[in-house]
Scaffold this motif. Structure first.
Motif, PDB file in Angstrom:
ATOM      1  N   THR A 276       4.705  16.455  21.821  1.00 52.71           N
ATOM      2  CA  THR A 276       4.525  15.130  22.412  1.00 52.71           C
ATOM      3  C   THR A 276       3.491  14.279  21.674  1.00 52.71           C
ATOM      4  OG1 THR A 276       2.804  15.858  23.976  1.00 52.71           O
ATOM      5  CG2 THR A 276       5.107  15.991  24.711  1.00 52.71           C
ATOM      6  N   LEU A 277       2.641  14.894  20.855  1.00 52.73           N
ATOM      7  CA  LEU A 277       1.592  14.111  20.188  1.00 52.73           C
ATOM      8  C   LEU A 277       1.592  14.306  18.667  1.00 52.73           C
ATOM      9  CD1 LEU A 277      -1.349  14.609  22.728  1.00 52.73           C
ATOM     10  CD2 LEU A 277      -0.115  12.484  22.267  1.00 52.73           C
ATOM     11  N   PHE A 278       1.216  15.466  18.202  1.00 52.08           N
ATOM     12  CA  PHE A 278       0.915  15.616  16.782  1.00 52.08           C
ATOM     13  C   PHE A 278       2.161  15.669  15.896  1.00 52.08           C
ATOM     14  CE2 PHE A 278      -2.841  17.347  19.031  1.00 52.08           C
ATOM     15  CZ  PHE A 278      -3.722  16.341  18.651  1.00 52.08           C
ATOM     16  N   GLY A 279       3.228  16.313  16.357  1.00 54.26           N
ATOM     17  CA  GLY A 279       4.467  16.306  15.582  1.00 54.26           C
ATOM     18  C   GLY A 279       5.033  14.900  15.423  1.00 54.26           C
ATOM     19  N   PRO A 280       5.218  14.159  16.528  1.00 54.90           N
ATOM     20  CA  PRO A 280       5.712  12.779  16.399  1.00 54.90           C
ATOM     21  C   PRO A 280       4.807  11.895  15.550  1.00 54.90           C
ATOM     22  CG  PRO A 280       5.936  13.538  18.660  1.00 54.90           C
ATOM     23  CD  PRO A 280       5.157  14.603  17.922  1.00 54.90           C
ATOM     24  N   LEU A 281       3.493  12.071  15.644  1.00 55.89           N
ATOM     25  CA  LEU A 281       2.595  11.223  14.855  1.00 55.89           C
ATOM     26  C   LEU A 281       2.731  11.501  13.359  1.00 55.89           C
ATOM     27  CD1 LEU A 281      -0.572  11.048  17.123  1.00 55.89           C
ATOM     28  CD2 LEU A 281       0.993   9.185  16.511  1.00 55.89           C
ATOM     29  N   ARG A 282       3.020  12.743  12.992  1.00 54.13           N
ATOM     30  CA  ARG A 282       3.303  13.016  11.575  1.00 54.13           C
ATOM     31  C   ARG A 282       4.600  12.333  11.151  1.00 54.13           C
ATOM     32  NH1 ARG A 282       1.587  18.223  13.061  1.00 54.13           N
ATOM     33  NH2 ARG A 282       3.733  18.942  13.200  1.00 54.13           N
ATOM     34  N   ALA A 283       5.595  12.360  12.049  1.00 55.89           N
ATOM     35  CA  ALA A 283       6.897  11.782  11.708  1.00 55.89           C
ATOM     36  C   ALA A 283       6.839  10.266  11.531  1.00 55.89           C
ATOM     37  CB  ALA A 283       7.920  12.148  12.786  1.00 55.89           C
ATOM     38  N   VAL A 284       6.020   9.595  12.341  1.00 51.45           N
ATOM     39  CA  VAL A 284       6.006   8.127  12.293  1.00 51.45           C
ATOM     40  C   VAL A 284       5.011   7.581  11.273  1.00 51.45           C
ATOM     41  CG1 VAL A 284       6.757   7.917  14.688  1.00 51.45           C
ATOM     42  CG2 VAL A 284       4.299   7.864  14.156  1.00 51.45           C
ATOM     43  N   LYS A 285       4.145   8.415  10.733  1.00 48.79           N
ATOM     44  CA  LYS A 285       3.090   7.910   9.841  1.00 48.79           C
ATOM     45  C   LYS A 285       3.635   7.043   8.704  1.00 48.79           C
ATOM     46  CE  LYS A 285      -1.024   9.242   7.259  1.00 48.79           C
ATOM     47  NZ  LYS A 285      -1.919  10.367   6.849  1.00 48.79           N
ATOM     48  N   PRO A 286       4.735   7.402   8.020  1.00 46.05           N
ATOM     49  CA  PRO A 286       5.223   6.543   6.932  1.00 46.05           C
ATOM     50  C   PRO A 286       5.576   5.123   7.378  1.00 46.05           C
ATOM     51  CG  PRO A 286       6.255   8.707   6.834  1.00 46.05           C
ATOM     52  CD  PRO A 286       5.535   8.637   8.138  1.00 46.05           C
ATOM     53  N   PHE A 287       5.878   4.941   8.641  1.00 50.11           N
ATOM     54  CA  PHE A 287       6.271   3.621   9.127  1.00 50.11           C
ATOM     55  C   PHE A 287       5.061   2.725   9.431  1.00 50.11           C
ATOM     56  CE2 PHE A 287       9.745   6.516  10.004  1.00 50.11           C
ATOM     57  CZ  PHE A 287      10.849   5.794   9.566  1.00 50.11           C
ATOM     58  N   PHE A 288       3.870   3.285   9.317  1.00 50.92           N
ATOM     59  CA  PHE A 288       2.654   2.526   9.576  1.00 50.92           C
ATOM     60  C   PHE A 288       1.977   2.063   8.276  1.00 50.92           C
ATOM     61  CE2 PHE A 288       3.138   4.321  13.771  1.00 50.92           C
ATOM     62  CZ  PHE A 288       2.493   3.427  14.620  1.00 50.92           C
ATOM     63  N   SER A 289       2.718   2.024   7.178  1.00 56.08           N
ATOM     64  CA  SER A 289       2.101   1.680   5.891  1.00 56.08           C
ATOM     65  C   SER A 289       1.485   0.284   5.900  1.00 56.08           C
ATOM     66  CB  SER A 289       3.146   1.784   4.769  1.00 56.08           C
ATOM     67  OG  SER A 289       4.229   0.898   5.014  1.00 56.08           O
ATOM     68  N   GLU A 290       2.043  -0.640   6.674  1.00 59.52           N
ATOM     69  CA  GLU A 290       1.509  -1.999   6.748  1.00 59.52           C
ATOM     70  C   GLU A 290       0.555  -2.172   7.933  1.00 59.52           C
ATOM     71  OE1 GLU A 290       4.742  -4.737   6.851  1.00 59.52           O
ATOM     72  OE2 GLU A 290       5.632  -4.014   4.981  1.00 59.52           O
ATOM     73  N   TYR A 291       0.355  -1.118   8.689  1.00 61.58           N
ATOM     74  CA  TYR A 291      -0.486  -1.189   9.891  1.00 61.58           C
ATOM     75  C   TYR A 291      -1.185   0.161  10.070  1.00 61.58           C
ATOM     76  CZ  TYR A 291      -1.420  -1.717  14.980  1.00 61.58           C
ATOM     77  OH  TYR A 291      -1.997  -1.776  16.231  1.00 61.58           O
ATOM     78  N   PRO A 292      -1.912   0.631   9.060  1.00 65.95           N
ATOM     79  CA  PRO A 292      -2.499   1.981   9.107  1.00 65.95           C
ATOM     80  C   PRO A 292      -3.514   2.149  10.221  1.00 65.95           C
ATOM     81  CG  PRO A 292      -3.366   0.730   7.247  1.00 65.95           C
ATOM     82  CD  PRO A 292      -2.218  -0.069   7.793  1.00 65.95           C
ATOM     83  N   GLU A 293      -4.191   1.056  10.590  1.00 70.23           N
ATOM     84  CA  GLU A 293      -5.190   1.181  11.648  1.00 70.23           C
ATOM     85  C   GLU A 293      -4.543   1.533  12.986  1.00 70.23           C
ATOM     86  OE1 GLU A 293      -4.320  -3.305  11.250  1.00 70.23           O
ATOM     87  OE2 GLU A 293      -4.373  -1.498   9.993  1.00 70.23           O
ATOM     88  N   GLY A 294      -3.271   1.157  13.167  1.00 69.09           N
ATOM     89  CA  GLY A 294      -2.560   1.523  14.388  1.00 69.09           C
ATOM     90  C   GLY A 294      -2.343   3.017  14.473  1.00 69.09           C
ATOM     91  N   HIS A 295      -1.957   3.632  13.352  1.00 65.24           N
ATOM     92  CA  HIS A 295      -1.755   5.078  13.341  1.00 65.24           C
ATOM     93  C   HIS A 295      -3.081   5.807  13.506  1.00 65.24           C
ATOM     94  CE1 HIS A 295      -0.716   9.104  11.796  1.00 65.24           C
ATOM     95  NE2 HIS A 295       0.462   8.841  12.317  1.00 65.24           N
TER      96      HIS A 295
END
Length: 328
Positions: free
Chosen positions: A156-175
């Motif tokens: 529910t937390l750490f696996g999904p956050l690894r998966a979505v990290k590439p999509f935060f390239s323009e908003y890294p502070e959000g990740h």
């Protein structure tokens, strides 16, 4: 030779013919009504209406589907108001369909009549609480067999956050904020032991229908629960959280008054505890599970082409900024 595909839309007419042959339906008609983990078709025949779910083989294995069907049949037999699978002429509940991308699996379910109600009255909220508690009681003594996933800190937390990290390239502070919030949440949850079993994990109003009835009457207030796509093994508190966070989000977006939401939630809990007692630990943990609900579905969006627009910066940024305000 047909050009290879990863995901196809099966022809409604062919599916209708399949239901006539395998289920014995008289003059069935079939129409695609939604996409998701699988494709959902409305089937109408002389016998009435039913729902045909055609799963995507990239998202659900035969073993995972079999467990879903087993849980729903057991729940129905125990008197829970759920949409449950129907057997074909040979007594089988799962069909294998030879699609262009390879085998796909399908199941026919009873139709959940009525309608979705985003802002129920207290009687309806009480009825929902009762059915959710009855559903939880069905598997409270089951031993996890590994056929579905667990809902835990990794899923529910750490696996999904690894998966979505590439999509935060323009908003890294959000990740970065999500990771820090996940770590704070983990410190609260990691030592807890709470009652568990199979859970729905998506008790939003779109996933249960109330029967039509005159306003103010308690009769018929039990909704029919359906769409168990995310059935998994975890704390029962997750299901209570999913409905609670819907109410909280309605208040946050000013679609519902605080007093109304509190009354609905109180009615839900009254109905729930009338069937199954809640521990102080379960009630106390609910707000801490909220982040995992949102992050889990962010991760799911990375697996499904239909939801890729939700992973664009223009969609991610406002959601994360809203979470910063909702989760303190």
């Amino acid at each position: 030779m047909p050009f290879p595909a990863t995901y196809s839309t099966l022809a409604p007419d062919a599916l209708a013919a399949m239901t006539a042959t395998r289920y014995g339906l008289d003059r069935p008609r079939c129409a695609l009504i939604s996409r998701g983990v699988g494709d959902t078709y409305l089937v109408e025949s002389t016998e009435g209406r039913a729902i045909l779910r055609v799963y995507r083989s990239t998202h659900r294995s035969p073993a995972q589907i079999a467990t879903e069907l087993k849980v729903l049949l057991t729940a129905w037999e125990a008197g829970v108001s759920v949409s449950y699978p129907l057997p074909d002429r040979q007594g089988l509940y799962m069909q294998t369909l030879d699609a262009i991308e390879g085998p796909r699996y399908a199941a026919l379910f009873t139709f959940a009549g009525g309608r979705s109600v985003a802002q129920p009255d207290v009687a309806q909220a009480r009825g929902l609480g009762r059915e959710v508690a009855k559903f939880h009681k069905v598997t409270e003594d089951w031993v996890y067999d590994g056929s579905r996933w667990r809902y835990d800190l990794e899923t529910t937390l750490f696996g999904p956050l690894r998966a979505v990290k590439p999509f935060f390239s323009e908003y890294p502070e959000g990740h970065t904020w999500l990771m820090e919030a996940a770590e704070r949440t983990a410190r609260v949850l990691e030592t807890l032991e709470l009652p568990q079993g199979y859970i729905h994990f998506d008790f939003l109003p779109k996933n249960f229908h109330y029967p039509e009835r005159p306003v103010g009457r308690d009769a018929g207030d039990a909704p029919t629960l359906f769409d168990f796509d995310f059935l998994g093994f975890g704390w029962f508190a997750h299901d209570i959280m999913s409905y609670w966070q819907h109410l909280e989000t309605e208040v946050f977006t000013r679609r519902m008054e605080r007093g109304v939401a509190d009354a609905i939630y109180a009615g839900f809990l009254e109905g729930y505890t009338g069937e199954r007692a809640l521990t102080a630990g379960e009630l106390g943990v609910i707000p801490h599970l909220r982040l995992g609900f949102w992050v889990f579905y962010m991760g799911f969006h990375t697996t499904h082409d239909q939801f890729l627009p939700y992973l664009q910066t223009g969609s991610l940024r406002p959601r994360v900024e809203a979470l910063k305000r909702m989760i303190t």
